[in-house]
Scaffold this motif. Structure first.
Motif, PDB file in Angstrom:
ATOM      1  N   SER A  61      -9.332   8.854   0.550  1.00 47.64           N
ATOM      2  CA  SER A  61      -9.566   8.984   1.988  1.00 47.64           C
ATOM      3  C   SER A  61      -9.406  10.431   2.459  1.00 47.64           C
ATOM      4  O   SER A  61      -8.432  11.099   2.114  1.00 47.64           O
ATOM      5  N   ALA A  62     -10.361  10.867   3.278  1.00 50.23           N
ATOM      6  CA  ALA A  62     -10.236  12.161   3.944  1.00 50.23           C
ATOM      7  C   ALA A  62     -10.143  11.948   5.456  1.00 50.23           C
ATOM      8  O   ALA A  62     -10.302  12.887   6.233  1.00 50.23           O
ATOM      9  N   ALA A  63      -9.846  10.712   5.862  1.00 47.34           N
ATOM     10  CA  ALA A  63      -9.773  10.366   7.283  1.00 47.34           C
ATOM     11  C   ALA A  63      -8.575  11.055   7.938  1.00 47.34           C
ATOM     12  O   ALA A  63      -7.467  11.024   7.404  1.00 47.34           O
ATOM     13  N   ASP A  80      -5.434   8.963   8.356  1.00 47.82           N
ATOM     14  CA  ASP A  80      -4.618   8.811   7.136  1.00 47.82           C
ATOM     15  C   ASP A  80      -3.799  10.065   6.879  1.00 47.82           C
ATOM     16  O   ASP A  80      -2.623   9.983   6.508  1.00 47.82           O
ATOM     17  N   ILE A  81      -4.428  11.217   7.066  1.00 40.14           N
ATOM     18  CA  ILE A  81      -3.727  12.484   6.859  1.00 40.14           C
ATOM     19  C   ILE A  81      -2.548  12.594   7.828  1.00 40.14           C
ATOM     20  O   ILE A  81      -1.405  12.847   7.417  1.00 40.14           O
ATOM     21  N   LEU A  82      -2.805  12.362   9.099  1.00 39.95           N
ATOM     22  CA  LEU A  82      -1.759  12.438  10.117  1.00 39.95           C
ATOM     23  C   LEU A  82      -0.651  11.428   9.844  1.00 39.95           C
ATOM     24  O   LEU A  82       0.534  11.762   9.880  1.00 39.95           O
ATOM     25  N   ILE A 103      -3.804  15.281  -0.509  1.00 40.26           N
ATOM     26  CA  ILE A 103      -4.993  15.779  -1.194  1.00 40.26           C
ATOM     27  C   ILE A 103      -6.010  14.651  -1.303  1.00 40.26           C
ATOM     28  O   ILE A 103      -5.681  13.566  -1.794  1.00 40.26           O
ATOM     29  N   ALA A 104      -7.226  14.917  -0.829  1.00 39.32           N
ATOM     30  CA  ALA A 104      -8.317  13.957  -0.997  1.00 39.32           C
ATOM     31  C   ALA A 104      -8.904  14.159  -2.395  1.00 39.32           C
ATOM     32  O   ALA A 104      -9.248  15.275  -2.776  1.00 39.32           O
ATOM     33  N   LYS A 105      -8.981  13.072  -3.152  1.00 43.49           N
ATOM     34  CA  LYS A 105      -9.512  13.148  -4.517  1.00 43.49           C
ATOM     35  C   LYS A 105     -10.980  13.540  -4.490  1.00 43.49           C
ATOM     36  O   LYS A 105     -11.777  12.892  -3.805  1.00 43.49           O
ATOM     37  N   ASP A 117       0.819  -1.215   0.000  1.00 39.11           N
ATOM     38  CA  ASP A 117       0.000   0.000   0.000  1.00 39.11           C
ATOM     39  C   ASP A 117       0.853   1.265   0.000  1.00 39.11           C
ATOM     40  O   ASP A 117       2.064   1.229   0.211  1.00 39.11           O
ATOM     41  N   GLY A 118       0.186   2.376  -0.254  1.00 41.80           N
ATOM     42  CA  GLY A 118       0.873   3.653  -0.405  1.00 41.80           C
ATOM     43  C   GLY A 118       1.628   4.104   0.832  1.00 41.80           C
ATOM     44  O   GLY A 118       2.654   4.770   0.739  1.00 41.80           O
ATOM     45  N   ARG A 119       1.141   3.725   2.000  1.00 39.79           N
ATOM     46  CA  ARG A 119       1.833   4.094   3.244  1.00 39.79           C
ATOM     47  C   ARG A 119       3.201   3.421   3.310  1.00 39.79           C
ATOM     48  O   ARG A 119       4.197   4.039   3.676  1.00 39.79           O
ATOM     49  N   GLU A 120       3.228   2.139   2.928  1.00 41.17           N
ATOM     50  CA  GLU A 120       4.500   1.400   2.902  1.00 41.17           C
ATOM     51  C   GLU A 120       5.444   1.981   1.852  1.00 41.17           C
ATOM     52  O   GLU A 120       6.651   2.106   2.094  1.00 41.17           O
ATOM     53  N   VAL A 121       4.887   2.310   0.707  1.00 41.12           N
ATOM     54  CA  VAL A 121       5.703   2.892  -0.365  1.00 41.12           C
ATOM     55  C   VAL A 121       6.288   4.227   0.095  1.00 41.12           C
ATOM     56  O   VAL A 121       7.489   4.485  -0.054  1.00 41.12           O
ATOM     57  N   LEU A 122       5.447   5.078   0.679  1.00 40.09           N
ATOM     58  CA  LEU A 122       5.897   6.372   1.170  1.00 40.09           C
ATOM     59  C   LEU A 122       7.003   6.200   2.213  1.00 40.09           C
ATOM     60  O   LEU A 122       8.034   6.885   2.154  1.00 40.09           O
ATOM     61  N   ALA A 123       6.808   5.281   3.154  1.00 43.54           N
ATOM     62  CA  ALA A 123       7.818   5.048   4.190  1.00 43.54           C
ATOM     63  C   ALA A 123       9.145   4.619   3.566  1.00 43.54           C
ATOM     64  O   ALA A 123      10.219   5.093   3.973  1.00 43.54           O
ATOM     65  N   GLN A 124       9.088   3.759   2.552  1.00 42.08           N
ATOM     66  CA  GLN A 124      10.325   3.294   1.927  1.00 42.08           C
ATOM     67  C   GLN A 124      10.992   4.396   1.101  1.00 42.08           C
ATOM     68  O   GLN A 124      12.222   4.501   1.079  1.00 42.08           O
ATOM     69  N   ILE A 125      10.193   5.222   0.437  1.00 36.67           N
ATOM     70  CA  ILE A 125      10.763   6.350  -0.326  1.00 36.67           C
ATOM     71  C   ILE A 125      11.487   7.290   0.621  1.00 36.67           C
ATOM     72  O   ILE A 125      12.630   7.683   0.387  1.00 36.67           O
TER      73      ILE A 125
END
Length: 148
Positions: free
Chosen positions: A101-103, A106-108, A119-121, A76-84
């Protein structure tokens, strides 16, 4: 001559598993003022292979900007972001989380992982195009991003 023309186009990596959202983003960016090459990958594993120039991506250009969905298959994107952001050679690439998601959690969480923007789509087509114009206006025309 277009005042926004660049000698080399901006390289953008779009990490998006929804074909319709990917098509909309591609259309919006193609209508923009800034010359760009949009590269699409459909999951987190592919995104990291692209960024690390592995497998079929050995000739992939280094992106100047990453548009990252959070809810992706395989990784998932969180894992990708953490690795980047943990990789010294990749962490300076601006990452814009562009997700449904606008949760607040997720934002935090994504800002804690050092996302550059969240940005929430929008669901509405016109609003989606508006958001893409804002991304272009700020990230490609106003902000200074590393271009090498």
């Amino acid at each position: 001559m277009n005042v926004y023309a660049r000698i080399k186009p901006i390289e953008i990596l779009l990490v998006e598993d929804s074909p319709s959202d990917a098509d909309l983003a591609a259309e919006a960016l193609s209508e923009g003022k800034v010359s760009n090459n949009l590269h699409l990958v459909k999951d987190g594993v592919e995104a990291l292979a692209f960024l690390r120039k592995q497998g079929k991506y050995t000739e992939a250009p280094r992106p100047h900007l990453i548009l990252l969905d959070l809810n992706l298959p395989k990784k998932d994107g969180r894992e990708v972001l953490a690795q980047i952001k943990a990789d010294s050679s990749l962490k300076i690439i601006p990452v814009i989380v562009l997700t449904t998601s606008a949760a607040q959690r997720d934002i935090l969480n994504t800002y804690q992982l050092n996302a550059n923007c969240y940005i929430a789509k929008p669901i509405d087509l016109e609003q989606f195009f508006s958001v893409m114009r804002v991304i272009e206006e700020f990230w490609l025309l106003t902000a200074k991003i590393p271009l090498e």
